[in-house]
Every structure is written in structure tokens, then in C-alpha cells.
Design a protein around this motif. Structure first.
Motif, PDB file in Angstrom:
ATOM      1  N   ILE A   1     -15.285  25.617 -45.124  1.00 39.37           N
ATOM      2  CA  ILE A   1     -13.773  25.637 -45.283  1.00 39.37           C
ATOM      3  C   ILE A   1     -13.473  26.745 -46.270  1.00 39.37           C
ATOM      4  O   ILE A   1     -12.400  27.657 -45.927  1.00 39.37           O
ATOM      5  CB  ILE A   1     -13.203  24.240 -45.496  1.00 39.37           C
TER       6      ILE A   1
ATOM      7  N   ARG B   1      -8.032  22.177 -48.772  1.00 44.06           N
ATOM      8  CA  ARG B   1      -8.675  21.386 -47.623  1.00 44.06           C
ATOM      9  C   ARG B   1     -10.305  21.187 -48.019  1.00 44.06           C
ATOM     10  O   ARG B   1     -10.530  20.112 -47.376  1.00 44.06           O
ATOM     11  CB  ARG B   1      -8.688  22.311 -46.561  1.00 44.06           C
TER      12      ARG B   1
ATOM     13  N   LYS C   1      -5.532  23.272 -39.250  1.00 44.90           N
ATOM     14  CA  LYS C   1      -6.753  23.473 -39.777  1.00 44.90           C
ATOM     15  C   LYS C   1      -7.492  22.266 -40.422  1.00 44.90           C
ATOM     16  O   LYS C   1      -6.567  21.544 -40.920  1.00 44.90           O
ATOM     17  CB  LYS C   1      -6.610  24.443 -40.976  1.00 44.90           C
TER      18      LYS C   1
ATOM     19  N   GLY D   1     -13.611  30.191 -45.076  1.00 48.17           N
ATOM     20  CA  GLY D   1     -12.614  30.501 -43.916  1.00 48.17           C
ATOM     21  C   GLY D   1     -13.398  30.678 -42.627  1.00 48.17           C
ATOM     22  O   GLY D   1     -13.232  31.349 -41.693  1.00 48.17           O
TER      23      GLY D   1
ATOM     24  N   ARG E   1      -7.446  27.268 -48.802  1.00 44.88           N
ATOM     25  CA  ARG E   1      -8.790  26.713 -48.332  1.00 44.88           C
ATOM     26  C   ARG E   1      -9.247  25.722 -49.365  1.00 44.88           C
ATOM     27  O   ARG E   1      -9.899  24.707 -48.868  1.00 44.88           O
ATOM     28  CB  ARG E   1      -9.688  27.778 -47.857  1.00 44.88           C
TER      29      ARG E   1
ATOM     30  N   ASP F   1      -4.453  32.487 -49.651  1.00 44.08           N
ATOM     31  CA  ASP F   1      -5.452  31.956 -48.620  1.00 44.08           C
ATOM     32  C   ASP F   1      -6.502  31.284 -49.271  1.00 44.08           C
ATOM     33  O   ASP F   1      -6.990  30.152 -48.904  1.00 44.08           O
ATOM     34  CB  ASP F   1      -5.962  33.186 -48.013  1.00 44.08           C
TER      35      ASP F   1
END
Length: 331
Positions: free
Chosen positions: A138, A247, A179, A141, A244, A240
Motif C-alpha cells: 500500500i 491506509r 482503494k 502504491g 497511502r 499521495d
């Protein structure tokens, strides 16, 4: 085929459940003869001694089937532990299946069973060998990941591969794509691992496997996650990377930063692009839709957050209960 299973957390439960289901079948060629898991640990605010999820599953089975018990072994250590090795040897396994057990197996155990030891690893090896493959997939990416079952060797996830199954890191609800957070990915891969485990055991018992060596040139390593890894740095991280991180580090260690002296956990957000040259961490705008924070080269729109000792809340709820001035800095 006599099977010993070694696993500890929730990720290891679906494969164990699949093996228990086979044990219940009178016509099955597979017999789960023992389970090895980590010792009970003190957890939670109540500081209670709690069994790992794998042990809970076996205890539930043993209660329902008192005449066909599954022995549970919980050694503090497995290296240079003759008593544990002797007990394992007495179980006479044809194969040992490992899933997130949490200890490196010594050579003596790897060589004990007729078919050796196989491991359910939560990545598409040789990418993301190591302790935290799902989190690193994760964080990086990756668009796809998956499960690999490998023949275990003495190195860190270096054994020959037996079978693989791939999946994307997204899911769909009512036609909209989302996502994955770590818990969702872990749940998906654990179930996939259980599915291909049974297929792989069938192939092994029939002598139908083809071992594939890993390409060392493609190997990457997923280092163990530490609490301090969750610290968000707006000055050196892009939006970004922050999204990430949120998550990947749910629920632990969480992605966190500070507003003044108060720690704030970031629970969800969106990536926006901008040429704004404000200082990273600066609050550019805030409304019910989110808190717009300048990151290294973009804007991170924080939509859900959590304060210490509180439940998570959306940005609008936070703003109605807290004064947040434009120009404040998250650090």
C-alpha cells in the motif's frame, strides 16, 4: 497427510478454518494433528491475558469435538528448544503449514516433515519479502499484490515458489471503486491464502507441483513496522504518500501528526494538486468537506480524523467543536 499448522493473528485464521473443515470430513485425506501458535499476551486497556486468534479457533473446535481434539502448542521460543521439538516430532507431521506465525523456523524444524514446511506469504514474491508485505504494498502504491505459497528455506522468504494468486488493491461498492486500507487487504489475502492452500496441498499429495525459484534481482523487503513510522511529515511528504500511509497504517500505528501540542490521527483524506507555495503543513481552507493542508508538492484534504481518547469524526464535526484558524500548521 498429517498436518501441523503454525500461525498466530487473524490473518492465519481462514487457512486454519479450511484445514479444520477438512478434518471434519470422514473421507478427507488430510488430518490436522496439531497447531502451534504464540503464547497468550496481555492486551487492551484492561491488561487481560488473551489468547491469539488462532488459539481461539482451535479452542472452539475442541469444545465442539471433544473426542477429536487438536493439540495446541505455545512455546515461548522454538530455537534450541528440545522439549518443543520432541513434542512436534511426536505429532509426526507429513507437512507443516505456516501463516504469519511470527518466528523464524530453524533448520531442524524445516527438515522434520516428509514434505517440508510451506508458508502462506501475503505478497507476490519475490516482491515484499519480510514482516509487513501488505503495508508496504500500500505504501508503495502497488496496483496489484497477492498471495504466494512457497517451500520454506532458511533465508527470509527466499524459498522456491509453489503457487500464487493475484488481486488488485481496490474494491468496488455500487459501481464505485475504492482503494484498500490494510484491514480490508489483509482480510482479502487471508481468504485467498486459504483457497490456494487446499489446492496446493492436493498438488503436493499427488506429486504435481513445479517449484519456481525466486528472481533475486526483483526482491524487495518489507521491514517491520514501528510506532514512529506513522508520523506524518508534511514538509517532506507528498499528499499521495500521506494518503497511502493512512491506509497502510490502519489500525496500527496509525498515521499521526500534531496541531500545536495535540496529537491528531489522520483517518481518511484526498489528494489535490496545486502550485500553492505556502509552508508545508499550513491549513489553506477548512469547511464541512475537509481540512485543506499544504503538503510537500500538493494539497492533502483531510476528511476524517481522531483525537486522543476520542472516536473518529469527519472534518465538519471536528470544525464545529474546535476552532481552527486558516494558517494554522500541522507538523
Amino acid at each position: 497427510m498429517r498436518i501441523v499448522y503454525m500461525g498466530t493473528p487473524e490473518f492465519a485464521v481462514p487457512a486454519l478454518e479450511a484445514l479444520i473443515d477438512l478434518k471434519k470430513e470422514s473421507t478427507s485425506n488430510y488430518d490436522l494433528v496439531g497447531v502451534v501458535t504464540q503464547p497468550d499476551r496481555i492486551k487492551g486497556r484492561g491488561k487481560k491475558l488473551l489468547p491469539p486468534p488462532v488459539k481461539e479457533m482451535v479452542l472452539s473446535y475442541n469444545e465442539a469435538y471433544p473426542d477429536n481434539q487438536i493439540p495446541i502448542l505455545q512455546p515461548d521460543r522454538i530455537k534450541e528448544n528440545q522439549d518443543f521439538f520432541d513434542r512436534l516430532n511426536e505429532l509426526n507431521p507429513d507437512i507443516i503449514v505456516v501463516a504469519a506465525y511470527g518466528r523464524i523456523l530453524p533448520k531442524s524444524i524445516l527438515e522434520l516433515p516428509k514434505y517440508g514446511c510451506i508458508n502462506i506469504h501475503a505478497s507476490l514474491l519475490p516482491r515484499w519479502r519480510g514482516a509487513a508485505p501488505m503495508q508496504h504494498a500500500i505504501l508503495s502504491g502497488d496496483e496489484v499484490t497477492g498471495v504466494t505459497i512457497m517451500q520454506m528455506a532458511e533465508g527470509l522468504d527466499t524459498g522456491d515458489m509453489i503457487s500464487k494468486k493475484e488481486t488488485s488493491l481496490t474494491y468496488e461498492v455500487e459501481g464505485k471503486e475504492y482503494k484498500m486500507y490494510y484491514p480490508t487487504l489483509s482480510d482479502r489475502l487471508s481468504k485467498m491464502g486459504a483457497e490456494i492452500l487446499i489446492e496446493t496441498l492436493d498438488d503436493i499429495s499427488k506429486g504435481g507441483i513445479v517449484l519456481e525459484k525466486q528472481d533475486e534481482g526483483l526482491a524487495t523487503y518489507a521491514t517491520m513496522i514501528k510506532k514512529e513510522d506513522g508520523r506524518v511529515r508534511f514538509d517532506i511528504m507528498t499528499a499521495d504518500e500521506i494518503e497511502r500511509m493512512i491506509r497502510a497504517y490502519e489500525p496500527w500505528p496509525g498515521a499521526f501528526c500534531y496541531l500545536g501540542e495535540e496529537m491528531v490521527k489522520l483517518k481518511a483524506g484526498e489528494v489535490l494538486y496545486s502550485d500553492d507555495n505556502k509552508e508545508p503543513g499550513t491549513v489553506l481552507m477548512a469547511d464541512d468537506s475537509g481540512i485543506y493542508i499544504k503538503a510537500k508538492d500538493s494539497i492533502f484534504k483531510l476528511t476524517e480524523l481522531q483525537l486522543p481518547g476520542k472516536n473518529w469524526m469527519d472534518a465538519g464535526s471536528y470544525l464545529r467543536g474546535h476552532k481552527l484558524e486558516i494558517g494554522s500548521v500541522f507538523r
